[in-house]
Design a protein around this motif. Structure first.
Motif, PDB file in Angstrom:
ATOM      1  N   PHE A 168      -0.525   7.026  -2.490  1.00  0.00           N
ATOM      2  CA  PHE A 168      -0.604   6.055  -3.579  1.00  0.00           C
ATOM      3  C   PHE A 168      -0.847   4.640  -3.053  1.00  0.00           C
ATOM      4  CE2 PHE A 168       3.710   6.137  -2.046  1.00  0.00           C
ATOM      5  CZ  PHE A 168       4.067   4.804  -1.992  1.00  0.00           C
ATOM      6  N   THR A 169      -1.050   3.705  -3.982  1.00  0.00           N
ATOM      7  CA  THR A 169      -1.022   2.268  -3.726  1.00  0.00           C
ATOM      8  C   THR A 169      -0.330   1.578  -4.896  1.00  0.00           C
ATOM      9  OG1 THR A 169      -3.313   2.558  -2.966  1.00  0.00           O
ATOM     10  CG2 THR A 169      -2.415   0.361  -2.860  1.00  0.00           C
ATOM     11  N   VAL A 170       0.406   0.512  -4.605  1.00  0.00           N
ATOM     12  CA  VAL A 170       1.070  -0.286  -5.640  1.00  0.00           C
ATOM     13  C   VAL A 170       0.436  -1.674  -5.683  1.00  0.00           C
ATOM     14  CG1 VAL A 170       3.249  -1.267  -6.444  1.00  0.00           C
ATOM     15  CG2 VAL A 170       3.232   0.966  -5.293  1.00  0.00           C
ATOM     16  N   VAL A 171       0.006  -2.101  -6.872  1.00  0.00           N
ATOM     17  CA  VAL A 171      -0.478  -3.470  -7.085  1.00  0.00           C
ATOM     18  C   VAL A 171       0.153  -4.013  -8.362  1.00  0.00           C
ATOM     19  CG1 VAL A 171      -2.695  -3.169  -5.890  1.00  0.00           C
ATOM     20  CG2 VAL A 171      -2.536  -2.676  -8.338  1.00  0.00           C
ATOM     21  N   PHE A 178       4.150  -5.951 -14.500  1.00  0.00           N
ATOM     22  CA  PHE A 178       4.356  -4.569 -14.077  1.00  0.00           C
ATOM     23  C   PHE A 178       3.798  -4.325 -12.681  1.00  0.00           C
ATOM     24  CE2 PHE A 178       4.163  -4.240 -18.729  1.00  0.00           C
ATOM     25  CZ  PHE A 178       5.300  -3.488 -18.995  1.00  0.00           C
ATOM     26  N   PHE A 179       4.486  -3.434 -11.934  1.00  0.00           N
ATOM     27  CA  PHE A 179       3.891  -2.782 -10.791  1.00  0.00           C
ATOM     28  C   PHE A 179       3.076  -1.591 -11.301  1.00  0.00           C
ATOM     29  CE2 PHE A 179       7.864  -4.308  -8.537  1.00  0.00           C
ATOM     30  CZ  PHE A 179       7.211  -5.263  -7.772  1.00  0.00           C
ATOM     31  N   LEU A 180       1.835  -1.473 -10.849  1.00  0.00           N
ATOM     32  CA  LEU A 180       0.995  -0.323 -11.157  1.00  0.00           C
ATOM     33  C   LEU A 180       0.922   0.568  -9.922  1.00  0.00           C
ATOM     34  CD1 LEU A 180      -1.951  -2.193 -12.932  1.00  0.00           C
ATOM     35  CD2 LEU A 180      -0.097  -0.919 -14.040  1.00  0.00           C
ATOM     36  N   ILE A 181       1.294   1.825 -10.087  1.00  0.00           N
ATOM     37  CA  ILE A 181       1.289   2.787  -8.982  1.00  0.00           C
ATOM     38  C   ILE A 181       0.159   3.778  -9.238  1.00  0.00           C
ATOM     39  CG2 ILE A 181       2.648   4.376  -7.591  1.00  0.00           C
ATOM     40  CD1 ILE A 181       5.159   3.232  -8.944  1.00  0.00           C
ATOM     41  N   HIS A 182      -0.953   3.605  -8.542  1.00  0.00           N
ATOM     42  CA  HIS A 182      -2.048   4.570  -8.623  1.00  0.00           C
ATOM     43  C   HIS A 182      -1.774   5.625  -7.556  1.00  0.00           C
ATOM     44  CE1 HIS A 182      -3.815   1.067 -10.649  1.00  0.00           C
ATOM     45  NE2 HIS A 182      -4.540   1.948 -11.308  1.00  0.00           N
ATOM     46  N   VAL A 251      -6.119   0.748  -3.773  1.00  0.00           N
ATOM     47  CA  VAL A 251      -6.596  -0.159  -4.824  1.00  0.00           C
ATOM     48  C   VAL A 251      -6.404  -1.608  -4.376  1.00  0.00           C
ATOM     49  CG1 VAL A 251      -6.251  -0.921  -7.204  1.00  0.00           C
ATOM     50  CG2 VAL A 251      -6.057   1.516  -6.630  1.00  0.00           C
ATOM     51  N   HIS A 252      -7.449  -2.422  -4.579  1.00  0.00           N
ATOM     52  CA  HIS A 252      -7.305  -3.864  -4.392  1.00  0.00           C
ATOM     53  C   HIS A 252      -8.048  -4.594  -5.498  1.00  0.00           C
ATOM     54  CE1 HIS A 252     -11.390  -3.764  -2.538  1.00  0.00           C
ATOM     55  NE2 HIS A 252     -11.430  -5.050  -2.854  1.00  0.00           N
ATOM     56  N   ASP A 313      -8.088 -12.436   5.431  1.00  0.00           N
ATOM     57  CA  ASP A 313      -6.768 -13.050   5.536  1.00  0.00           C
ATOM     58  C   ASP A 313      -5.674 -12.011   5.711  1.00  0.00           C
ATOM     59  OD1 ASP A 313      -6.481 -11.896   3.045  1.00  0.00           O
ATOM     60  OD2 ASP A 313      -5.961 -13.752   2.006  1.00  0.00           O
ATOM     61  N   GLY A 314      -6.053 -10.735   5.724  1.00  0.00           N
ATOM     62  CA  GLY A 314      -5.097  -9.683   6.004  1.00  0.00           C
ATOM     63  C   GLY A 314      -4.490  -8.999   4.817  1.00  0.00           C
ATOM     64  N   SER A 315      -4.942  -9.295   3.595  1.00  0.00           N
ATOM     65  CA  SER A 315      -4.358  -8.666   2.414  1.00  0.00           C
ATOM     66  C   SER A 315      -5.062  -7.358   2.087  1.00  0.00           C
ATOM     67  CB  SER A 315      -4.455  -9.607   1.212  1.00  0.00           C
ATOM     68  OG  SER A 315      -4.061  -8.944   0.028  1.00  0.00           O
ATOM     69  N   ASP A 316      -4.267  -6.292   1.851  1.00  0.00           N
ATOM     70  CA  ASP A 316      -4.854  -5.021   1.429  1.00  0.00           C
ATOM     71  C   ASP A 316      -4.832  -4.878  -0.089  1.00  0.00           C
ATOM     72  OD1 ASP A 316      -1.988  -4.656   1.415  1.00  0.00           O
ATOM     73  OD2 ASP A 316      -2.342  -2.510   1.197  1.00  0.00           O
ATOM     74  N   ARG A 317      -4.311  -5.879  -0.825  1.00  0.00           N
ATOM     75  CA  ARG A 317      -4.197  -5.786  -2.281  1.00  0.00           C
ATOM     76  C   ARG A 317      -5.130  -6.732  -3.027  1.00  0.00           C
ATOM     77  NH1 ARG A 317      -0.146  -7.792  -4.224  1.00  0.00           N
ATOM     78  NH2 ARG A 317       0.872  -8.741  -2.429  1.00  0.00           N
ATOM     79  N   ARG A 318      -5.628  -7.776  -2.347  1.00  0.00           N
ATOM     80  CA  ARG A 318      -6.414  -8.784  -3.054  1.00  0.00           C
ATOM     81  C   ARG A 318      -7.303  -9.503  -2.053  1.00  0.00           C
ATOM     82  NH1 ARG A 318      -5.585 -14.123  -5.605  1.00  0.00           N
ATOM     83  NH2 ARG A 318      -6.313 -14.013  -7.768  1.00  0.00           N
TER      84      ARG A 318
END
Length: 373
Positions: A168-171, A178-182, A251-252, A313-318
């Motif tokens: 999964f991924t959480v964003v 909300f946290f979205l858990i795909h 997901v990002h 910049d090292g972000s895996d979410r955005r």
């Protein structure tokens, strides 16, 4: 030195094209790991990069690496410690992290525990963690999503698992509520298998188990009332020896196209190996609207497990611009997402690479599935 950009996909539904180029080799993991065994959470703040690559021996566990952006790590990494682990015999791979406004670090792990079956197999579940020392030690906050007995089936013949929820991924959603858990649903009911999405309020982050909803035929509903409605369904489900399915969403939120991007593993014809046949991509203008995801399309042929796009910049979410494309913690490519079609006269063709290509760049393949000496 980076190579020239070329288009590898034009998705008319999303009005997005994807470009790709060769780049210098990088690893998210360091010794003793020779690969990362799940989506690797990455966070950069104040000139420091934090990554938590994971491995599966002797059981699933994550390592903490710290350095400076974009991907310069000062140390090989040390195993994290879960201080109140409710089941130390079950492997736990941290797949997502999030920093709260008060600087507390939260994480979510994929857990594999022995299944209640005659044959040796496992079930998957998702749990939550909290760290007050920047990821060195963690407190287990309890389960987020655990399979019930009716969601487990010992007749599954895939050679790995007998049900559950994981990979999964959480964003956070754009509202910040909300946290979205795909995640991947390996539900006993074939109609509930596939890529699904769950959510719970960010305000409940210290007690995540009681307020989980997931997307169903009736919209967002409490987990105990309805089975999930898959956003992406398998062609051949997870009970079979050779599933034909997408799994393991990463997901990002992409700033260049103002859309969410989901990268997916794809397996078929694996005969109990879940062999990787390629990487697919799906787009959504608002991840809080699960019905908005476009049909998955092939982005890369071949490859290995766990694709991720991580910003400079090292972000895996955005992120946006030229991002690094990783598989199992390895990168030798840049990727970027652009609005509209590719330039006139360009014929997008999926990228392609295999284990031989990785071995030539990173070193020979090892018995543990990693590459290098």
């Amino acid at each position: 030195m980076a190579g020239p950009w070329r288009a590898i996909l034009w998705d008319r539904d999303a009005d997005v094209h994807v470009e790709w180029r060769d780049a210098s080799p990088l690893r998210l993991h360091g010794p003793p790991l020779r690969r990362a065994d799940c989506n690797t959470p990455v966070l950069t703040e104040g000139g420091t990069i934090l990554a938590l690559p994971a491995h599966f021996t002797p059981i699933g566990h994550s390592y903490r690496r710290v350095g400076r952006p974009p991907f310069h790590f000062r140390e090989a990494g040390a195993a994290i410690r879960i201080l109140n682990d409710p089941d130390p015999r079950a492997g736990k791979w941290v797949e997502s992290i999030w920093r709260a406004p008060d600087a507390t670090l939260y994480g979510w792990y994929h857990c594999e525990a022995p299944a209640p079956c005659p044959q040796p197999t496992v079930t998957y579940r998702i749990g939550a963690l909290r760290s007050r020392d920047d990821g060195v030690t963690w407190q287990d906050l309890g389960p987020v999503l655990t399979p019930r007995p009716d969601e487990i089936d010992c007749s599954f013949d895939n050679g790995w698992f007998s049900g559950g929820f994981g990979d999964f991924t959480v964003v956070p959603d754009r509202s910040g509520r909300f946290f979205l858990i795909h995640l991947t649903s390996y539900h006993a009911d074939d109609s509930a298998q596939g890529i699904v999405v769950a959510r719970y309020p960010i305000g409940d982050r210290d007690a995540p188990g009681g307020a989980l909803d997931w997307w169903t035929d009736a919209g967002w509903q409490p987990r105990h009332r309805f089975p999930p409605q898959p956003l992406i369904r398998p062609r051949l489900g997870w009970r079979h020896a050779s599933p034909d399915a997408h799994w393991g969403p990463a997901v990002h939120e992409n700033l260049d196209i103002d859309q969410f991007v989901m990268l997916l593993n794809r397996t078929h014809d694996g005969e109990r190996t879940l062999v990787q046949r390629g990487v697919a991509v799906s787009f959504n203008r608002d991840a809080g609207n699960p019905a908005g995801w476009t049909p998955p399309r092939t982005l890369i042929q071949g490859a290995i497990w766990y694709p991720q796009a991580i910003a400079p910049d090292g972000s895996d979410r955005r992120g946006g611009g030229s991002m690094r494309f990783f598989v199992s913690g390895f990168s030798a490519w840049d990727i970027r997402f652009r609005r509209g079609p590719p330039r006139q006269g360009t014929l997008p063709l999926p990228a392609a690479f295999d284990e031989g290509d990785l071995a030539r760049v990173f070193g020979p393949r090892q018995p543990d599935g990693g590459f290098g000496s």
